[in-house]
Scaffold this motif. Structure first.
Motif, PDB file in Angstrom:
ATOM      1  N   UNK A  50      -5.510   2.797  -3.883  1.00  0.00           N
ATOM      2  CA  UNK A  50      -4.205   2.990  -4.526  1.00  0.00           C
ATOM      3  C   UNK A  50      -3.469   4.192  -3.919  1.00  0.00           C
ATOM      4  N   UNK A  51      -4.200   5.278  -3.707  1.00  0.00           N
ATOM      5  CA  UNK A  51      -3.642   6.520  -3.124  1.00  0.00           C
ATOM      6  C   UNK A  51      -2.345   6.909  -3.833  1.00  0.00           C
ATOM      7  N   UNK A  52      -1.245   7.129  -3.102  1.00  0.00           N
ATOM      8  CA  UNK A  52       0.031   7.506  -3.741  1.00  0.00           C
ATOM      9  C   UNK A  52       0.854   6.270  -4.069  1.00  0.00           C
ATOM     10  N   UNK A  53       0.303   5.118  -3.734  1.00  0.00           N
ATOM     11  CA  UNK A  53       0.957   3.829  -3.967  1.00  0.00           C
ATOM     12  C   UNK A  53       2.349   3.727  -3.349  1.00  0.00           C
ATOM     13  N   UNK A  54       2.499   4.312  -2.183  1.00  0.00           N
ATOM     14  CA  UNK A  54       3.797   4.207  -1.496  1.00  0.00           C
ATOM     15  C   UNK A  54       4.140   2.758  -1.189  1.00  0.00           C
ATOM     16  N   UNK A  55       3.157   1.890  -1.197  1.00  0.00           N
ATOM     17  CA  UNK A  55       3.459   0.468  -0.964  1.00  0.00           C
ATOM     18  C   UNK A  55       4.448  -0.045  -2.009  1.00  0.00           C
ATOM     19  N   UNK A  56       4.353   0.524  -3.229  1.00  0.00           N
ATOM     20  CA  UNK A  56       5.308   0.104  -4.266  1.00  0.00           C
ATOM     21  C   UNK A  56       6.338   1.176  -4.591  1.00  0.00           C
ATOM     22  N   UNK A  57       6.128   2.374  -4.051  1.00  0.00           N
ATOM     23  CA  UNK A  57       7.002   3.480  -4.465  1.00  0.00           C
ATOM     24  C   UNK A  57       7.646   4.184  -3.293  1.00  0.00           C
ATOM     25  N   UNK A  58       7.986   3.413  -2.294  1.00  0.00           N
ATOM     26  CA  UNK A  58       8.576   4.052  -1.127  1.00  0.00           C
ATOM     27  C   UNK A  58       9.889   4.748  -1.464  1.00  0.00           C
ATOM     28  N   UNK A  59      10.629   4.189  -2.433  1.00  0.00           N
ATOM     29  CA  UNK A  59      11.913   4.813  -2.804  1.00  0.00           C
ATOM     30  C   UNK A  59      11.710   6.222  -3.373  1.00  0.00           C
ATOM     31  N   UNK A  60      10.612   6.390  -4.110  1.00  0.00           N
ATOM     32  CA  UNK A  60      10.269   7.726  -4.613  1.00  0.00           C
ATOM     33  C   UNK A  60      10.092   8.687  -3.431  1.00  0.00           C
ATOM     34  N   UNK A  61       9.401   8.227  -2.401  1.00  0.00           N
ATOM     35  CA  UNK A  61       9.169   9.077  -1.229  1.00  0.00           C
ATOM     36  C   UNK A  61      10.493   9.436  -0.551  1.00  0.00           C
ATOM     37  N   UNK A  62      11.377   8.455  -0.455  1.00  0.00           N
ATOM     38  CA  UNK A  62      12.671   8.720   0.193  1.00  0.00           C
ATOM     39  C   UNK A  62      13.471   9.734  -0.626  1.00  0.00           C
ATOM     40  N   UNK A  63      13.411   9.597  -1.950  1.00  0.00           N
ATOM     41  CA  UNK A  63      14.106  10.578  -2.798  1.00  0.00           C
ATOM     42  C   UNK A  63      13.577  11.984  -2.529  1.00  0.00           C
ATOM     43  N   UNK A  64      12.270  12.107  -2.410  1.00  0.00           N
ATOM     44  CA  UNK A  64      11.673  13.425  -2.167  1.00  0.00           C
ATOM     45  C   UNK A  64      12.078  13.974  -0.794  1.00  0.00           C
ATOM     46  N   UNK A  65      12.128  13.088   0.186  1.00  0.00           N
ATOM     47  CA  UNK A  65      12.552  13.516   1.532  1.00  0.00           C
ATOM     48  C   UNK A  65      13.997  14.000   1.495  1.00  0.00           C
ATOM     49  N   UNK A  66      14.813  13.291   0.713  1.00  0.00           N
ATOM     50  CA  UNK A  66      16.222  13.677   0.587  1.00  0.00           C
ATOM     51  C   UNK A  66      16.339  15.040  -0.102  1.00  0.00           C
TER      52      UNK A  66
END
Ligand code: NOJ
Length: 442
Positions: A50-66
């Motif tokens: 499962x890890x950080x589940x970026x497979x389903x939460x990539x938008x969360x990652x993009x928000x953080x990058x922004x």
């Protein structure tokens, strides 16, 4: 400090450490999924399922990058997500995931920097003898070619392989996946992956993709603790085996006489075929440097112990030696007369277990801030001294699956709650955001 306006500020992760979704939508297992399922391999028996589940939460990652305001995000493609068998048919759902990722990054004005191989060989290929069998070279080129044809017009920065030493650790001493422990096979595996790198560069040029391609090799320069002949010999030996094995052929065009003669006398020399050295030395557009520290060594155990008691250390007991980045950049120029730009593709540090919080509730990762600012100061000096360095990626965007250390070593500037899969900035995320703004004159 002189980071120009085109300097690339970034954050990094890799597929096997953040995506999860290990068995979803047709993804095949990688060697790390299989390795992690064996008892005793990973801290606390955790797995990257499962890890950080970026497979389903990539938008969360993009928000953080922004939030941080980076120019670029270094991520990797999971080979077994897009090609479950490692070869042949593409898994459309896997391809679609990366399509969505790159679109979303580009919409946010963030350049994807994509690694093809960040340690996660498809298990299907491991079952055919993995990196030890030369057949894998063709399979990697096939996979690379498909990715360039799919994404060559949207991804501006590529790297073939991340830290090829991991292949040696996986086959030569069993510490990493797939957990095999045979020195000669380890040497063959690491030779093959460098040849595969070259084959992928050829595929890149043939595909007509418009971006730049490089390779990522980590440098952990050894330093003699005592000024003795034995310690100097140890430094030479460890430098040869631990990083020059990779930089020599890729950046310099040949293995060193030292490596060839020592491996031959140890009976572990790999099979090197005509054309291999030329492939390994294919012209690349940049050298990706991962740099975390130097490694002080001595043949005298007591001297090593004394050093580790006396030096300048962070709370995690790693030495604070930010000049390591300057040293590594200078070294590759001195050794190979490097003519291509350097991009620092990884640098960062970790907390062990729970990191302390400040009164504001945020993780107060002051050691990380001290570490990164020290490295950036030395990186600035390197640029001032005329070295062509184009970018810096902090490892990592968020706490993730740190290989055999599982979730216990926390490298993120965002904390990850592995129960809820929510993330939250640490102090260092604010600090890095402000640093970037200032460097850009905003
Ligand atoms: C090296 C690797 O590329 C990355 O996967 C790892 O998490 C970091 N460095 C930290 O150990």
């Amino acid at each position: 400090m002189s980071f120009g306006k085109d300097f690339i500020w970034g954050l990094a992760t890799s597929a096997g450490q953040v995506e999860g979704g290990a068995a979803e939508d047709g993804r095949g297992p990688s060697i790390w999924d299989v390795f992690a399922s064996k008892p005793g391999k990973i801290h606390n028996g955790t797995t990257p399922a499962v890890a950080c589940n970026s497979y389903h939460r990539f938008e969360r990652d993009v928000e953080n990058l922004k939030f941080v305001g980076v120019d670029s995000y270094r991520m990797s493609i999971s080979w077994s997500r897009v090609m479950p068998e490692g070869s042949g048919a593409l898994n459309e759902k896997g391809v679609d995931y990366y399509k969505r990722c790159f679109d979303s990054l580009l919409r946010a004005g963030i350049k994807p920097n994509v690694t093809l191989y960040h340690w996660d060989l498809p298990q299907a290929l491991e079952e055919k003898n993995g990196w030890v069998d030369r057949d894998v070279i063709g399979r990697f080129a096939e996979y690379a070619d498909k990715m360039f044809r799919l994404f060559g017009d949207v991804v501006p920065l590529w790297s073939t392989v991340n830290e090829p030493i991991a292949t040696y650790v996986g086959y030569g001493n069993g510490g990493f996946a797939p957990g095999r422990c045979n020195e000669k096979e380890g040497n063959q595996a690491r030779h093959n992956i460098l040849v595969a790198h070259g084959a992928a560069v050829d595929a890149f040029r043939a595909s007509g993709a418009s971006g730049d391609i490089g390779i990522v090799i980590d440098i952990w320069k050894r330093h003699a603790i005592r000024d003795t002949e034995e310690d100097r010999a140890l430094v030479l030996d460890q430098d040869e085996r631990n990083w020059k094995f990779y930089t020599d052929p890729v950046l310099g065009g040949s293995y060193s006489d030292y490596i060839l003669s020592h491996l031959a006398s140890e009976g572990t020399l790999m099979d090197i075929r005509p054309g291999d050295l030329e492939l390994m030395h294919r012209p690349i557009d940049y050298y990706g440097l991962n740099v975390y520290n130097r490694v002080p060594v001595s043949v005298d155990r007591q001297a090593e112990l004394d050093f580790s008691q006396g030096g300048n250390f962070l709370n995690n007991r790693t030495e604070y030696y930010p000049k390591a980045v300057y040293d590594a950049i200078k070294l590759v120029h001195d050794l190979y007369g490097l003519k291509i730009p350097v991009i620092v593709t990884e640098n960062g540090t970790y907390g062990i277990g729970e990191e302390p919080r400040g009164e504001d509730g945020l993780i107060a990762d002051t050691d990380r801030i001290k570490y990164v600012s020290g490295f950036l100061e030395w990186l600035g000096k390197a640029i001032d001294d005329g070295y062509d360095v184009r970018g810096y990626y902090l490892w990592s965007l968020m706490d993730n699956f740190e290989w055999t250390a599982g979730f216990n070593f926390k490298f993120g500037i965002f904390e990850t709650d592995f129960q809820t899969l929510e993330t939250r900035p640490k102090k260092s995320a604010y600090w890095y955001r402000d640093f970037i703004r200032k460097a850009k004159g905003k």
